[in-house]
Each structure stands twice: as C-alpha cells, then as structure tokens.
Design a protein around this motif. Structure first.
Motif, PDB file in Angstrom:
ATOM      1  N   TYR A  35      37.740  35.044  22.434  1.00  0.00           N
ATOM      2  CA  TYR A  35      37.511  35.574  21.339  1.00  0.00           C
ATOM      3  C   TYR A  35      36.488  36.326  20.996  1.00  0.00           C
ATOM      4  CZ  TYR A  35      36.637  34.025  16.330  1.00  0.00           C
ATOM      5  OH  TYR A  35      36.421  33.848  15.098  1.00  0.00           O
ATOM      6  N   HIS A  51      38.319  30.223  26.246  1.00  0.00           N
ATOM      7  CA  HIS A  51      38.683  30.643  24.684  1.00  0.00           C
ATOM      8  C   HIS A  51      37.403  31.528  24.232  1.00  0.00           C
ATOM      9  CE1 HIS A  51      41.690  27.357  25.040  1.00  0.00           C
ATOM     10  NE2 HIS A  51      42.387  28.285  24.152  1.00  0.00           N
ATOM     11  N   ALA A  54      40.006  25.331  22.036  1.00  0.00           N
ATOM     12  CA  ALA A  54      40.989  25.897  20.979  1.00  0.00           C
ATOM     13  C   ALA A  54      40.413  25.416  19.503  1.00  0.00           C
ATOM     14  CB  ALA A  54      42.327  25.084  20.936  1.00  0.00           C
ATOM     15  N   ARG A  98      45.702  28.638  23.045  1.00  0.00           N
ATOM     16  CA  ARG A  98      45.282  27.596  21.964  1.00  0.00           C
ATOM     17  C   ARG A  98      46.358  26.485  21.846  1.00  0.00           C
ATOM     18  NH1 ARG A  98      44.321  31.264  17.401  1.00  0.00           N
ATOM     19  NH2 ARG A  98      45.306  29.424  16.322  1.00  0.00           N
ATOM     20  N   LEU A 137      44.985  34.194  23.089  1.00  0.00           N
ATOM     21  CA  LEU A 137      44.643  33.256  22.506  1.00  0.00           C
ATOM     22  C   LEU A 137      45.877  32.213  21.552  1.00  0.00           C
ATOM     23  CD1 LEU A 137      41.215  34.505  20.787  1.00  0.00           C
ATOM     24  CD2 LEU A 137      41.553  32.995  22.533  1.00  0.00           C
TER      25      LEU A 137
END
Length: 163
Positions: free
Chosen positions: A150, A146, A66, A13, A9
């Motif tokens: 996450y 993402h 992001a 991001r 990430l």
C-alpha cells in the motif's frame, strides 16, 4: 510501479478476504454443530469450543491486512484533516512506518511463540499447539505484505452518509 502495486493489492486483498470468510463459515458450522450436539443430542465434543476459538482468531488475522488497505478498520482521521499538506504527508509516512514495523515485529514474535509451544498439545483437538498458533505469524505477515504494498499513501476513510 503504481499499476503493479494496485494489481498486487487487487489480487491479495480478495484472496485474503476469501480465505478469512471461509474460515469464518467453517467456524459458524463448528459452533452450530457444538450447539446442536450439546442441547439436542445431549453432549458436545470437547474439540468444538477449541476449534471455534482458533478459527475465529485465524479469520480475523487473515482479514486484517485487507481491511487495513480498504480503510475499514476503526480510526479517527481528525488530525489528518487539520494538518497542512506537507505535515500530512509526514504523518502518512510516520503511520506507514509504524504500522509496517509493528506488523513485522508481530510476525517475528508470534512465529517464535508458535515454535516455542511445539511440545504442548491442545486439550480438545490433541494436536501440537504450534499448528493453530501459526495463524498469528501468517496473519501478521499478510498485514505486513498489504502495508508494504500500500505504501505511505493516505489511508482511506469511511465516509458517513447524511441521513
């Protein structure tokens, strides 16, 4: 696994936001060029409006994943604050699975749509409509990426500062 997740990430991001920011900057330049040509030079090329529209859609979709990870999107986290810890974890799992499912479905559906318009050309740019429409599946795929990395953790919230 947590460190791998945070590293992935930490790379994806900023990269997504950098590409989205670049598209937004190009969009600004195209709009300013169109305004200059229309009001100062006497006539803007037809492609400026169409390119600006495609660039803004692409920049928003590339940044969506992001922004979701950072908790910068609009949401109300009132229910999460009121639920006990066990039910809150269940709600986090539900939100994660729902978001992941919708993002994957958006990827597949928008890819099929982008392929279905291949025979048409855009009026201003004169290119196949598939090319600008591919920003939809790419954006949804990045959102899926993402969300997947996450995981079902609680989403970050933007804390309001007291004045």
């Amino acid at each position: 696994m947590t460190s791998l997740r945070s590293r992935v990430l930490a790379v994806s991001r900023p990269l997504s936001l950098c590409v989205a920011s670049t598209l937004l900057f190009i969009d600004l330049a195209v709009i300013l060029y169109g305004v200059f040509m229309r009001y100062l030079a006497g006539g803007a090329p037809i492609w400026t409006d169409e390119l600006a529209r495609y660039l803004i859609i692409g920049s928003v979709l590339l940044a969506a994943g992001a922004v979701w990870v950072e908790g910068g999107h609009m949401r109300v986290a009132l229910i999460e604050r009121l639920l006990p810890a066990g039910l809150c974890r269940l709600l986090n799992w539900y939100q994660w699975l729902l978001t992941l499912g919708l993002a994957v479905a958006g990827t597949v559906i928008s890819y099929d749509y982008a392929q279905s318009v291949a025979m048409f050309t855009s009026s201003g740019l004169g290119i196949s409509r598939t090319i600008p429409m591919l920003s939809l599946p790419v954006g949804f795929a990045l959102l899926s990426w993402h969300v997947l990395w996450y995981g079902p953790a609680p989403l970050r919230t933007q804390v309001e500062e007291a004045a």
